[in-house]
Design a protein around this motif. Sequence first.
Motif, short mmCIF file in Angstrom:
data_model
loop_
_atom_site.label_atom_id
_atom_site.label_comp_id
_atom_site.label_asym_id
_atom_site.label_seq_id
_atom_site.Cartn_x
_atom_site.Cartn_y
_atom_site.Cartn_z
N UNK A 34 -3.84 2.66 -18.60
CA UNK A 34 -3.42 1.01 -18.37
C UNK A 34 -4.57 0.24 -18.74
N UNK A 35 -4.21 -0.83 -19.17
CA UNK A 35 -5.23 -1.88 -19.98
C UNK A 35 -5.97 -2.46 -18.81
N UNK A 36 -5.53 -2.79 -17.44
CA UNK A 36 -6.18 -3.57 -16.74
C UNK A 36 -5.96 -3.04 -15.30
N UNK A 37 -6.58 -3.23 -14.36
CA UNK A 37 -6.14 -3.15 -13.09
C UNK A 37 -5.01 -3.62 -12.44
N UNK A 38 -4.63 -4.94 -12.96
CA UNK A 38 -3.43 -5.78 -12.50
C UNK A 38 -2.41 -4.76 -13.21
N UNK A 39 -2.46 -4.03 -14.27
CA UNK A 39 -1.20 -3.30 -14.84
C UNK A 39 -1.12 -2.41 -14.09
N UNK A 40 -2.40 -1.64 -13.50
CA UNK A 40 -2.32 -0.26 -12.77
C UNK A 40 -1.52 -0.53 -11.19
N UNK A 41 -1.96 -1.76 -10.93
CA UNK A 41 -1.10 -2.12 -9.64
C UNK A 41 0.31 -2.32 -9.77
N UNK A 42 0.55 -3.19 -10.87
CA UNK A 42 1.99 -3.35 -11.08
C UNK A 42 2.87 -2.59 -11.31
N UNK A 43 2.38 -1.70 -12.23
CA UNK A 43 3.18 -0.78 -13.01
C UNK A 43 3.11 0.82 -12.24
N UNK A 44 2.02 1.10 -11.66
CA UNK A 44 1.87 2.38 -11.06
C UNK A 44 1.85 2.20 -9.54
N UNK A 45 1.11 1.42 -8.87
CA UNK A 45 1.18 1.60 -7.40
C UNK A 45 2.68 0.59 -7.13
N UNK A 46 2.96 -0.19 -7.86
CA UNK A 46 4.35 -0.96 -7.65
C UNK A 46 5.40 -0.08 -7.63
N UNK A 47 5.44 1.22 -8.17
CA UNK A 47 6.54 2.30 -8.16
C UNK A 47 6.88 2.64 -6.73
N UNK A 48 5.91 2.41 -5.82
CA UNK A 48 5.95 2.65 -4.29
C UNK A 48 6.84 1.29 -3.97
N UNK A 49 8.01 1.16 -3.25
CA UNK A 49 8.70 -0.02 -3.15
C UNK A 49 7.73 -1.00 -1.94
N UNK A 50 7.10 -0.07 -1.14
CA UNK A 50 6.40 -0.96 0.04
C UNK A 50 5.41 -1.63 -0.82
N UNK A 51 4.56 -0.99 -1.66
CA UNK A 51 3.34 -1.80 -2.37
C UNK A 51 3.78 -2.69 -3.28
N UNK A 52 5.25 -2.66 -3.92
CA UNK A 52 5.66 -3.63 -4.84
C UNK A 52 6.17 -4.91 -3.84
N UNK A 53 6.61 -4.53 -2.70
CA UNK A 53 6.79 -5.84 -1.63
C UNK A 53 5.53 -6.63 -1.38
N UNK A 54 4.72 -5.74 -1.11
CA UNK A 54 3.35 -6.25 -0.58
C UNK A 54 2.73 -7.36 -1.87
N UNK A 55 2.53 -6.67 -3.01
CA UNK A 55 2.31 -7.40 -4.04
C UNK A 55 2.99 -8.69 -4.60
N UNK A 56 4.37 -8.66 -4.27
CA UNK A 56 5.16 -9.77 -4.72
C UNK A 56 4.80 -11.07 -3.69
N UNK A 57 4.36 -10.68 -2.33
CA UNK A 57 4.24 -11.62 -1.42
C UNK A 57 2.84 -12.12 -1.26
N UNK A 58 1.89 -11.25 -1.77
CA UNK A 58 0.63 -11.52 -1.57
C UNK A 58 -0.19 -12.44 -2.47
N UNK A 59 -1.47 -12.88 -2.29
CA UNK A 59 -2.16 -13.77 -2.95
C UNK A 59 -3.51 -13.17 -3.05
N UNK A 60 -4.10 -12.74 -4.30
CA UNK A 60 -5.27 -12.31 -4.58
C UNK A 60 -6.46 -13.38 -3.84
N UNK A 61 -7.33 -12.94 -2.97
CA UNK A 61 -8.73 -13.68 -2.58
C UNK A 61 -9.68 -13.73 -3.49
#
Length: 360
Positions: free
Chosen positions: A209-236
Amino acid sequence: MAGLVGSIALARQGFSVKLLEQKEYPYHKVCGEYVSNEVRPYLERLDAFPAALGPKKIRHFELSSPSGKKAGCAMKMGGFGISRYAFDAFLAQRAREEGVELCTKSKATDISFRDNAHCVVTQEGDIYVAKVVLGAYGKRSKLNYTLNRASAKRRSAYIGVKHHFEAADFPEDLVALHNFKGGYCGLSKVESGHVNLCFLTTNEVFKQYSSIEEVEMRLLGQNPHLAAFFSNAKQVFAPLVISQVNFGMHERVAQHVLMCGDAAGLIHPLCGNGMAMAIHSAKIAVACITLFLEGKIPRDQMEQMYRAKWQSAFAKRLRFGHLAQWLLERNTFLAPAVGLGRAFPLALRQAVTHAHGTYL
């Protein structure tokens, strides 16, 4: 963590303590930021439990497979959620209050031993002489090479990433472990109300992957619980990354330096948590050092005692962590394990209990 707690405990017994910290508090570290309650009684005896900071009381555990299949249970012991940013700064202030000479922006670069004493040299050119030195410098340091530690030559494929998110709907009393193909991700709230997200994967996975954001969205986001978390969370704040995360064994004593925390062997996240085990290792070291400084045992006995007590305290948990890691890296076993946890929550609770120690 081990150095701060160890310095407080030694100073409270009347010993002269100097603590070298290469940075300036407070600062963030890659860390799961969940601390099991096993260390709470010890911290309270040291007047070093951060109650005033409002750590989150964590009582429930949740585990999911990459497909989203989930199991959960109430934890017998539980723990508290607190950021390293806040906790380290709190402990540093407590150390100063106990009379510890805390030298920040002071990086130790060399440690030698002669005439029954240590000589510590810093990058800034300072030289200190001490009867005993604790090595509590974390996961990696050039000191490993200076001390000729065999573990310094080992390479590791693991990468850890951590950052905080605003996510009001995440439960305050929950620590969650969500798996994805090639790694796993922990979530829990800290004293600020932010959710600490910390995940572990490998170089092989990361480089796809080209970035951490891409790792989180495309890889971690395959888990529906993580996908739901990222869709409703704001990075600090921007993610922190650490590579060469090595879970291999290290020497507990090197060149007469007693190693504590991650310097004694990186604690696997699945053993419970590294923060509590680092604090426990400091407690063990302080007990051994006290006997030596009071003239009750010679140095070689102090070192032998520390090795033995460290092994007795952590060997089973380390074995459990490696077994859990092996299972989580093999999706074939993970889904049935989650299914078993759903069907028998008491069995899952018992497994979580094995990942925690006993009250100190």
